[in-house]
Design an enzyme around this catalytic site. Sequence first.
Site, PDB file in Angstrom:
ATOM      1  CD  GLU A 273      59.232 102.192  30.100  1.00 58.27           C
ATOM      2  OE1 GLU A 273      58.827 101.378  29.242  1.00 58.27           O
ATOM      3  OE2 GLU A 273      59.883 103.205  29.800  1.00 58.27           O
ATOM      4  N   PRO A 274      56.912  98.442  34.533  1.00 57.35           N
ATOM      5  CG  PRO A 274      56.659  97.972  36.810  1.00 57.35           C
ATOM      6  CD  PRO A 274      57.324  98.938  35.871  1.00 57.35           C
ATOM      7  N   GLY A 275      54.039  96.469  33.739  1.00 56.53           N
ATOM      8  CA  GLY A 275      52.588  96.519  33.580  1.00 56.53           C
ATOM      9  C   GLY A 275      52.000  95.210  34.064  1.00 56.53           C
ATOM     10  NE  ARG A 276      52.466  90.068  30.299  1.00 58.71           N
ATOM     11  CZ  ARG A 276      51.772  89.951  29.162  1.00 58.71           C
ATOM     12  NH1 ARG A 276      50.632  89.299  29.137  1.00 58.71           N
ATOM     13  NH2 ARG A 276      52.245  90.472  28.030  1.00 58.71           N
ATOM     14  NE  ARG A 312      47.367  88.814  27.226  1.00 51.54           N
ATOM     15  CZ  ARG A 312      47.953  87.665  27.470  1.00 51.54           C
ATOM     16  NH1 ARG A 312      47.301  86.706  28.099  1.00 51.54           N
ATOM     17  NH2 ARG A 312      49.190  87.448  27.091  1.00 51.54           N
ATOM     18  CE1 TYR A 316      49.352  89.702  21.288  1.00 51.25           C
ATOM     19  CE2 TYR A 316      47.858  89.592  23.152  1.00 51.25           C
ATOM     20  CZ  TYR A 316      48.595  90.322  22.253  1.00 51.25           C
ATOM     21  OH  TYR A 316      48.572  91.682  22.322  1.00 51.25           O
ATOM     22  CB  CYS A 342      29.395  86.422  14.113  1.00 49.10           C
ATOM     23  SG  CYS A 342      27.794  86.626  14.873  1.00 49.10           S
ATOM     24  CD  GLU A 343      35.974  87.492  13.985  1.00 52.65           C
ATOM     25  OE1 GLU A 343      36.983  86.807  13.752  1.00 52.65           O
ATOM     26  OE2 GLU A 343      35.909  88.720  13.851  1.00 52.65           O
ATOM     27  CE1 TYR A 371      49.615  95.632  27.823  1.00 50.45           C
ATOM     28  CE2 TYR A 371      50.341  93.745  29.116  1.00 50.45           C
ATOM     29  CZ  TYR A 371      50.571  95.000  28.612  1.00 50.45           C
ATOM     30  OH  TYR A 371      51.763  95.632  28.874  1.00 50.45           O
TER      31      TYR A 371
HETATM   32  N1  LLP Z   1      57.098  99.679  28.323  1.00 53.64           N
HETATM   33  C1  LLP Z   1      56.889  99.649  27.005  1.00 53.64           C
HETATM   34  C2  LLP Z   1      57.589 100.590  26.147  1.00 53.64           C
HETATM   35  C3  LLP Z   1      55.992  98.703  26.458  1.00 53.64           C
HETATM   36  O1  LLP Z   1      55.796  98.672  25.143  1.00 53.64           O
HETATM   37  C4  LLP Z   1      55.311  97.800  27.315  1.00 53.64           C
HETATM   38  C5  LLP Z   1      54.376  96.836  26.784  1.00 53.64           C
HETATM   39  C6  LLP Z   1      55.561  97.900  28.699  1.00 53.64           C
HETATM   40  C7  LLP Z   1      56.458  98.830  29.161  1.00 53.64           C
HETATM   41  C8  LLP Z   1      54.879  97.005  29.706  1.00 53.64           C
HETATM   42  O2  LLP Z   1      55.209  95.694  29.521  1.00 53.64           O
HETATM   43  P1  LLP Z   1      54.757  94.578  30.577  1.00 53.64           P
HETATM   44  O3  LLP Z   1      55.490  94.832  31.872  1.00 53.64           O
HETATM   45  O4  LLP Z   1      53.305  94.672  30.756  1.00 53.64           O
HETATM   46  O5  LLP Z   1      55.157  93.298  29.943  1.00 53.64           O
HETATM   47  N2  LLP Z   1      48.910  93.033  24.658  1.00 53.64           N
HETATM   48  C9  LLP Z   1      50.003  92.120  24.951  1.00 53.64           C
HETATM   49  C10 LLP Z   1      51.157  92.798  25.629  1.00 53.64           C
HETATM   50  C11 LLP Z   1      51.677  93.988  24.874  1.00 53.64           C
HETATM   51  C12 LLP Z   1      52.818  94.679  25.563  1.00 53.64           C
HETATM   52  C13 LLP Z   1      53.115  95.958  24.895  1.00 53.64           C
HETATM   53  N3  LLP Z   1      54.123  96.731  25.545  1.00 53.64           N
HETATM   54  C14 LLP Z   1      49.463  90.951  25.759  1.00 53.64           C
HETATM   55  O6  LLP Z   1      48.279  90.928  26.043  1.00 53.64           O
HETATM   56  O7  LLP Z   1      50.197  90.030  26.076  1.00 53.64           O
END
Ligand code: LLP
Length: 417
Positions: A273-276, A312, A316, A342-343, A371
């Site tokens: 499940e890659p996102g980033r 972000r 964070y 305004c923060e 994100y």
């Molecule tokens: N699968 C599940 C169940 C997740 O909760 C997440 C991310 C992913 C996959 C994807 O993860 P990745 O490959 O993108 O690391 N908003 C935060 C990141 C929150 C991640 C939440 N879950 C940021 O901006 O760093």
Amino acid sequence: MHYFDYKGQELHCEEVSLHQIADEVGTPTYIYSKRTLERHFRAFDEPFSGCDHLICYSVKACSNIAILRLFARLGGGFDIVSAGELHRVLAAGGDPHKVVFSGVGKTEEEMRFALDQGILAFNVESEPELFALDRVARKMGRRAPVALRINPDVDAQTHPYISTGLKSNKFGIAIDHARRLLLEAKNLAGVEIMGIDSHIGSQLTKVEPFVHALERLLLFVDWVNQQGYSIRHLDLGGGLGITYKDETPPHPGEYATALLDVLGDRKLRLVFEPGRVIAGNAAILLTRVVYHKPTEAKNFVIVDGAMNDAIRPALYGAYHAVIPVRTSGGATETVDVVGPICETGDFLARDRELEVSAAGDLLAVMSAGAYGFSMSSNYNSRPRAAEVLVDGDRYAVIRQRETRDDLLRGESIPDWI
Ligand code: LLP
């Protein structure tokens, strides 16, 4: 690796000048490189080509339907965490049979919608969720495919807000608890437990936590199969990190080798499940300087992008490089790049050495693809930014900049006021 480079003094996305996009579309604008998105998807997918696997891109990272369409075209599935994300996948032409549904708070209505669409797996995160899904599915005369999300109690060594695999986190089911639950769940007619799932955190820069989690999961899978289950689907979540500044995360190839080593010759279908790692470095936030404001204590560069566009840094303390779109090679100064909100927490970068800029100059906030837009809001009644996708020497607006009227959509004033 990405396709945002200077040609001469001008920053381009692929073959398109960012100045041109700013002039035609305005700012702030998210700009995505199609070539980078596709390259990253393939870089993750190819190392697993020797085994049965499915890449379920994590929609939350960047959920524009044009981008989802790209991954669907490459054969990808999707990791979703809400019915809204499933709606997006369907609108993008994604295949619901390649969708996995994570999240600790799925409602019965969301379960019904996902069952109707015939998704690949519900990543079930608690005992009450399993029983609710069983009830919902039986009422519909269906059997829901389930992967139990295990919390392996592994330290992902990342920011505490995005660490999800420790037993103190709200995610997944502890192994001991999962054992008891599986013994109890054998006779549930509405669910078929066919998989095991885990996701230990995001922006991981080492391979070891993934390896430890996998070792624990495999022991667990063996135990589950000894109880008469047939586990054939192992979802290892997402989480692989990227370079924002000086991090040195493993390349997807190294990550794959390490995992495949542990896996040996087991016959399991691997899901990721890659996102980033796919979207992160594939976009920038293009923003224009509104004022240059030197004060006694600091030099502020006030830009038209803000924490509502890119949260972000504020949320964070995250680092995003900020670079000029036209570089002069001239003098630099130490600045805070801040938005109009305004923060005091409304900053995109702090204490950075940046070429001296003036009102009207364009800046690029780098590594903004994951994100970034997906976490944007209308705070301070700011219309959300436009999104643009670049492909070689052409580009398209894939989300219009919101208008002031969009801000009022759905609001009404009762006649008794
Ligand atoms: N699968 C599940 C169940 C997740 O909760 C997440 C991310 C992913 C996959 C994807 O993860 P990745 O490959 O993108 O690391 N908003 C935060 C990141 C929150 C991640 C939440 N879950 C940021 O901006 O760093």
